[in-house]
Design a protein around this motif. Structure first.
Motif, PDB file in Angstrom:
ATOM      1  N   VAL A  27       0.718  -1.397  -0.021  1.00 44.76           N
ATOM      2  CA  VAL A  27      -0.049   0.009  -0.085  1.00 44.76           C
ATOM      3  C   VAL A  27       0.989   1.477  -0.049  1.00 44.76           C
ATOM      4  CG1 VAL A  27      -1.677   1.283   1.275  1.00 44.76           C
ATOM      5  CG2 VAL A  27      -1.820  -1.086   1.477  1.00 44.76           C
ATOM      6  N   ARG A  28       0.566   1.930  -1.053  1.00 47.39           N
ATOM      7  CA  ARG A  28       1.670   3.253  -0.990  1.00 47.39           C
ATOM      8  C   ARG A  28       1.005   4.421  -0.228  1.00 47.39           C
ATOM      9  NH1 ARG A  28       5.511   3.109  -4.970  1.00 47.39           N
ATOM     10  NH2 ARG A  28       5.501   1.378  -6.512  1.00 47.39           N
ATOM     11  N   SER A  29      -0.230   4.514  -0.179  1.00 45.84           N
ATOM     12  CA  SER A  29      -0.818   5.499   0.521  1.00 45.84           C
ATOM     13  C   SER A  29      -2.094   5.401   0.908  1.00 45.84           C
ATOM     14  CB  SER A  29      -0.611   6.925  -0.369  1.00 45.84           C
ATOM     15  OG  SER A  29      -1.417   7.146  -1.556  1.00 45.84           O
ATOM     16  N   VAL A  30      -2.694   6.054   1.622  1.00 46.17           N
ATOM     17  CA  VAL A  30      -4.283   6.100   2.098  1.00 46.17           C
ATOM     18  C   VAL A  30      -4.534   7.520   1.991  1.00 46.17           C
ATOM     19  CG1 VAL A  30      -6.093   5.431   3.590  1.00 46.17           C
ATOM     20  CG2 VAL A  30      -3.891   4.082   3.306  1.00 46.17           C
ATOM     21  N   VAL A  31      -5.672   7.894   1.215  1.00 45.71           N
ATOM     22  CA  VAL A  31      -6.478   9.015   1.449  1.00 45.71           C
ATOM     23  C   VAL A  31      -7.851   9.263   1.368  1.00 45.71           C
ATOM     24  CG1 VAL A  31      -6.723  11.135  -0.099  1.00 45.71           C
ATOM     25  CG2 VAL A  31      -4.743   9.857  -0.543  1.00 45.71           C
ATOM     26  N   ASP A  32      -8.349  10.178   2.298  1.00 44.83           N
ATOM     27  CA  ASP A  32      -9.791  10.138   2.515  1.00 44.83           C
ATOM     28  C   ASP A  32     -10.486  10.944   1.604  1.00 44.83           C
ATOM     29  OD1 ASP A  32     -10.228   8.707   4.851  1.00 44.83           O
ATOM     30  OD2 ASP A  32      -9.394  10.246   6.177  1.00 44.83           O
ATOM     31  N   ASP A  33     -11.499  10.564   1.004  1.00 45.87           N
ATOM     32  CA  ASP A  33     -12.412  11.229  -0.092  1.00 45.87           C
ATOM     33  C   ASP A  33     -13.809  11.201   0.420  1.00 45.87           C
ATOM     34  OD1 ASP A  33     -13.329  12.537  -2.181  1.00 45.87           O
ATOM     35  OD2 ASP A  33     -12.708  10.938  -3.551  1.00 45.87           O
ATOM     36  N   ASN A  34     -14.187  12.300   1.185  1.00 45.00           N
ATOM     37  CA  ASN A  34     -15.567  12.361   1.468  1.00 45.00           C
ATOM     38  C   ASN A  34     -15.937  11.059   2.257  1.00 45.00           C
ATOM     39  OD1 ASN A  34     -16.145  14.790   0.377  1.00 45.00           O
ATOM     40  ND2 ASN A  34     -16.424  14.118  -1.691  1.00 45.00           N
ATOM     41  N   GLY A  35     -15.310  10.490   3.248  1.00 43.03           N
ATOM     42  CA  GLY A  35     -15.807   9.343   4.029  1.00 43.03           C
ATOM     43  C   GLY A  35     -15.400   8.008   3.500  1.00 43.03           C
ATOM     44  N   VAL A  64      -0.785   6.487   6.771  1.00 46.51           N
ATOM     45  CA  VAL A  64      -1.951   7.073   6.931  1.00 46.51           C
ATOM     46  C   VAL A  64      -2.087   8.493   6.560  1.00 46.51           C
ATOM     47  CG1 VAL A  64      -1.993   5.613   9.304  1.00 46.51           C
ATOM     48  CG2 VAL A  64      -0.983   7.851   9.274  1.00 46.51           C
ATOM     49  N   PRO A  65      -3.594   8.681   6.470  1.00 48.37           N
ATOM     50  CA  PRO A  65      -3.919  10.314   6.182  1.00 48.37           C
ATOM     51  C   PRO A  65      -3.189  11.343   7.009  1.00 48.37           C
ATOM     52  CG  PRO A  65      -5.719   8.714   6.002  1.00 48.37           C
ATOM     53  CD  PRO A  65      -4.639   8.093   6.637  1.00 48.37           C
ATOM     54  N   GLN A  66      -2.856  12.510   6.528  1.00 49.38           N
ATOM     55  CA  GLN A  66      -2.365  13.572   7.531  1.00 49.38           C
ATOM     56  C   GLN A  66      -3.355  13.714   8.672  1.00 49.38           C
ATOM     57  OE1 GLN A  66       0.629  15.069   7.179  1.00 49.38           O
ATOM     58  NE2 GLN A  66       1.200  13.480   5.565  1.00 49.38           N
ATOM     59  N   SER A  67      -4.362  13.760   8.749  1.00 51.22           N
ATOM     60  CA  SER A  67      -5.231  14.210   9.679  1.00 51.22           C
ATOM     61  C   SER A  67      -4.978  13.305  10.837  1.00 51.22           C
ATOM     62  CB  SER A  67      -6.550  14.176   9.343  1.00 51.22           C
ATOM     63  OG  SER A  67      -7.072  13.112   8.653  1.00 51.22           O
ATOM     64  N   TYR A  68      -4.724  11.865  10.589  1.00 51.23           N
ATOM     65  CA  TYR A  68      -4.506  11.003  11.774  1.00 51.23           C
ATOM     66  C   TYR A  68      -2.958  11.002  12.083  1.00 51.23           C
ATOM     67  CZ  TYR A  68      -9.172   8.899  11.208  1.00 51.23           C
ATOM     68  OH  TYR A  68     -10.585   9.035  11.373  1.00 51.23           O
ATOM     69  N   GLN A  69      -1.953  11.330  11.082  1.00 48.85           N
ATOM     70  CA  GLN A  69      -0.769  11.575  11.190  1.00 48.85           C
ATOM     71  C   GLN A  69      -0.614  12.379  12.676  1.00 48.85           C
ATOM     72  OE1 GLN A  69       2.274  10.613  10.056  1.00 48.85           O
ATOM     73  NE2 GLN A  69       1.789   9.618   8.204  1.00 48.85           N
ATOM     74  N   LYS A  70      -1.572  13.640  12.648  1.00 51.61           N
ATOM     75  CA  LYS A  70      -1.330  14.374  13.887  1.00 51.61           C
ATOM     76  C   LYS A  70      -2.013  14.010  14.974  1.00 51.61           C
ATOM     77  CE  LYS A  70      -1.329  18.398  10.619  1.00 51.61           C
ATOM     78  NZ  LYS A  70      -1.990  19.706  10.090  1.00 51.61           N
TER      79      LYS A  70
END
Length: 240
Positions: A27-35, A64-70
């Motif tokens: 998995v290269r990245s995980v991005v949130d898109d409207n839930g 993990v998405p940036q919001s969860y990184q923080k």
């Protein structure tokens, strides 16, 4: 660990009988898109409502998405101890080792290099052949760092000598079956780690889209990883 006759690999194989499992996918990245979470693989994407990161903290931190990184800064900063794992074949008699002894933890005074020795022939309650003996050895983190950079041949020779001191009956009677350097072997529980885990668990909500599980969120071993996964899965139960 002790009850899986064919080793830990039998667990994911059993799960795969009833679940769709993709092996050897990165998995290269995980991005949130409207839930909806979009997981980017090497040559494909997966869309999911929830994502559970059942991977070490240092790997989860990469995707993990940036919001969860923080949100998970402290948890994702978990550090790990290193080791080197050996598997040896030993022929001859080891009668002085009781038939029911599987694992032996070695104290610092006895060895600065070796942490654990296990006798795989004693892993199960039923009688197994004692000739040859299969012996696994794991080094202390200090030992792994101390020997880092040396050739595999030199390291093996030093460990053989160390084992021979601890168990004279194994001296000059060991054949290497496998050798593996394990940089991130086990999470280090620094002061405050348990409080951090507690705060993380209290923050979990059914409506969340991302969850961490692993041995750094419970006891630092396989059982801890399973227990933290059960904790998260309980959030998804449908009440009737």
């Amino acid at each position: 660990i002790l009850s899986l006759k064919n080793g830990l690999a039998s667990l994911p194989k059993a799960l795969a009988l009833n679940l769709k499992i993709l092996y050897n996918e990165r998995v290269r990245s995980v991005v949130d898109d409207n839930g909806i979470s979009i997981l980017s693989l090497e040559n494909d994407i997966i869309k999911a409502r929830r994502v559970i990161y059942a991977i070490p903290a240092y790997e989860a931190k990469k995707i993990v998405p940036q919001s969860y990184q923080k949100k998970w800064t402290n948890v994702l900063a978990t550090t790990y101890a290193s080791t080197i794992r050996f598997s040896f074949k030993a022929t001859g008699s080891l009668d002085s080792i009781q038939s029911k002894v599987y694992g032996v933890m070695i104290g610092k005074n006895e060895s600065e290099l070796i942490n654990v020795i296990s006798f795989e022939n004693n892993k199960h309650l039923h009688q197994l052949s004692k000739n040859p003996w299969i012996t696994n050895v794991m080094l202390t983190s200090h030992g792994a760092k101390k020997l880092k950079g040396e050739s595999e041949e030199n390291i093996v020779e030093k460990i053989k000598n160390e084992i021979g001191t601890l168990f004279p009956q194994l001296n000059n009677n060991l054949e290497v079956l496998s050798y593996k350097t394990w940089e991130h072997a086990i999470p280090i529980m620094k002061p405050g780690h348990i409080m951090m885990i507690s705060k993380y668990r209290e923050s979990l909500r059914n409506g969340d889209h991302h969850f961490l599980v692993g041995d750094y969120l419970g006891t630092p071993c396989v059982e801890g990883a399973v227990e933290s996964a059960i904790k998260v899965s309980e959030l998804f139960k449908v009440k009737t």
